[in-house]
Design a protein around this motif. Sequence first.
Motif, mmCIF file in Angstrom:
data_model
loop_
_atom_site.group_PDB
_atom_site.id
_atom_site.type_symbol
_atom_site.label_atom_id
_atom_site.label_comp_id
_atom_site.label_asym_id
_atom_site.label_seq_id
_atom_site.Cartn_x
_atom_site.Cartn_y
_atom_site.Cartn_z
ATOM 1 N N LEU A 32 5.814 2.519 -11.178
ATOM 2 C CA LEU A 32 6.390 1.642 -10.155
ATOM 3 C C LEU A 32 5.324 0.732 -9.539
ATOM 4 O O LEU A 32 4.134 1.086 -9.515
ATOM 5 C CB LEU A 32 7.039 2.488 -9.060
ATOM 6 N N PRO A 33 5.737 -0.439 -9.005
ATOM 7 C CA PRO A 33 4.784 -1.379 -8.411
ATOM 8 C C PRO A 33 4.371 -0.951 -7.002
ATOM 9 O O PRO A 33 4.732 -1.577 -5.995
ATOM 10 C CB PRO A 33 5.548 -2.702 -8.395
ATOM 11 N N ALA A 34 3.629 0.141 -6.920
ATOM 12 C CA ALA A 34 3.162 0.664 -5.644
ATOM 13 C C ALA A 34 1.705 1.070 -5.790
ATOM 14 O O ALA A 34 1.299 1.621 -6.813
ATOM 15 C CB ALA A 34 4.006 1.864 -5.206
ATOM 16 N N SER A 35 0.927 0.787 -4.763
ATOM 17 C CA SER A 35 -0.450 1.252 -4.707
ATOM 18 C C SER A 35 -0.666 1.893 -3.347
ATOM 19 O O SER A 35 0.133 1.710 -2.420
ATOM 20 C CB SER A 35 -1.439 0.107 -4.943
ATOM 21 N N PHE A 36 -1.758 2.631 -3.224
ATOM 22 C CA PHE A 36 -1.968 3.417 -2.014
ATOM 23 C C PHE A 36 -3.429 3.337 -1.600
ATOM 24 O O PHE A 36 -4.323 3.304 -2.444
ATOM 25 C CB PHE A 36 -1.552 4.878 -2.255
ATOM 26 N N VAL A 37 -3.641 3.302 -0.288
ATOM 27 C CA VAL A 37 -4.992 3.199 0.237
ATOM 28 C C VAL A 37 -5.154 4.157 1.407
ATOM 29 O O VAL A 37 -4.209 4.385 2.172
ATOM 30 C CB VAL A 37 -5.306 1.741 0.657
ATOM 31 N N VAL A 38 -6.329 4.731 1.535
ATOM 32 C CA VAL A 38 -6.648 5.584 2.673
ATOM 33 C C VAL A 38 -7.108 4.699 3.821
ATOM 34 O O VAL A 38 -8.036 3.886 3.665
ATOM 35 C CB VAL A 38 -7.752 6.595 2.309
ATOM 36 N N GLY A 39 -6.464 4.832 4.959
ATOM 37 C CA GLY A 39 -6.843 4.027 6.111
ATOM 38 C C GLY A 39 -6.026 4.368 7.334
ATOM 39 O O GLY A 39 -4.955 4.968 7.236
ATOM 40 N N VAL A 56 -2.756 10.670 -0.288
ATOM 41 C CA VAL A 56 -2.797 9.379 -0.975
ATOM 42 C C VAL A 56 -3.057 9.581 -2.470
ATOM 43 O O VAL A 56 -2.444 8.913 -3.318
ATOM 44 C CB VAL A 56 -3.869 8.465 -0.338
ATOM 45 N N GLU A 57 -3.915 10.508 -2.808
ATOM 46 C CA GLU A 57 -4.177 10.786 -4.224
ATOM 47 C C GLU A 57 -2.912 11.269 -4.925
ATOM 48 O O GLU A 57 -2.632 10.878 -6.067
ATOM 49 C CB GLU A 57 -5.299 11.803 -4.356
ATOM 50 N N MET A 58 -2.132 12.101 -4.255
ATOM 51 C CA MET A 58 -0.886 12.569 -4.846
ATOM 52 C C MET A 58 0.099 11.417 -4.994
ATOM 53 O O MET A 58 0.797 11.300 -6.009
ATOM 54 C CB MET A 58 -0.272 13.686 -4.013
#
Length: 280
Positions: free
Chosen positions: A99-106, A87-89
């Motif tokens: 880009l309009p993207a976000s990431f979450v650990v779950g 996710v960090e990468m």
Amino acid sequence: MDASPDTNADQIAHWNGAGAGAWIEAQSTMDAMFAGLVPLLTETILAGFSGQVLDVGCGTGATSLAAARKLDGTGHCLGLDVSTPMVEMARARAAEVGLPASFVVGDAQIHPFEPDTFDHIVSRFGVMFFEDPVAAFANLRSGAKAGAALRFAAWRSPSENAFMTTATRAAKPYLPEQPAHDPDAPGQFAFADGDKVRRILTDAGWRDIEGRPIDVECRFPAADLDLFLTRLGPLGRYLGDMNEDTRAKVIETVRAAFEPFVHGDEIRYTAACWLVEARS
């Protein structure tokens, strides 16, 4: 829904340890290998779409970023994965290209999604690892808008995917005895049975379920074959416990077994998959 803190614990441990390190090291190789799948997963997201997309098991973000490229200024793609390093990468890659993207650990099986959020849910090989797949897909449905589209790729049977089983077959004389394959256990081929997948989605409350077999040509540089064999493939988990001579012998044996897939400076094989679609 009920879920213990240990839900999918083995998968979470793997994808925050050796599994994550290997995929991060080989990110460009994996993106090249599965490039043919990304357009199939995102083709129903129309250019200029202003809605919300969820990418399940996003890894280092290739499918999430492809979806985000289609969105307009108000659209957004959320990538979800159990692996903190990956996710960090993915976050770094999205930030680099704006880009309009976000990431979450779950864990998608128990993640507390906001209700009625997503218009599209996609996944590239990220949904076969749940301990309770019905609970997982019901939880995903809880975050979907009415009529939202689900589309994911999953592997068909091991017998149809020779490339993915060549390493362990060639190295069998050097490996500990393997347990019998359990088709219901979480894993790469857990969704090999298309009827089983349909039952899971039906029980989880999805409708208009369709699964069609697809054969996707995959390729990556031949120079990266040893990286795949020793780090990414199923053989990697055993090599670290071998002495140097045995390890070298195994790699030589397995490398020779992959010769049918070598075409000049490329490795090529066909991925036998299901492309599954459904509606919330």
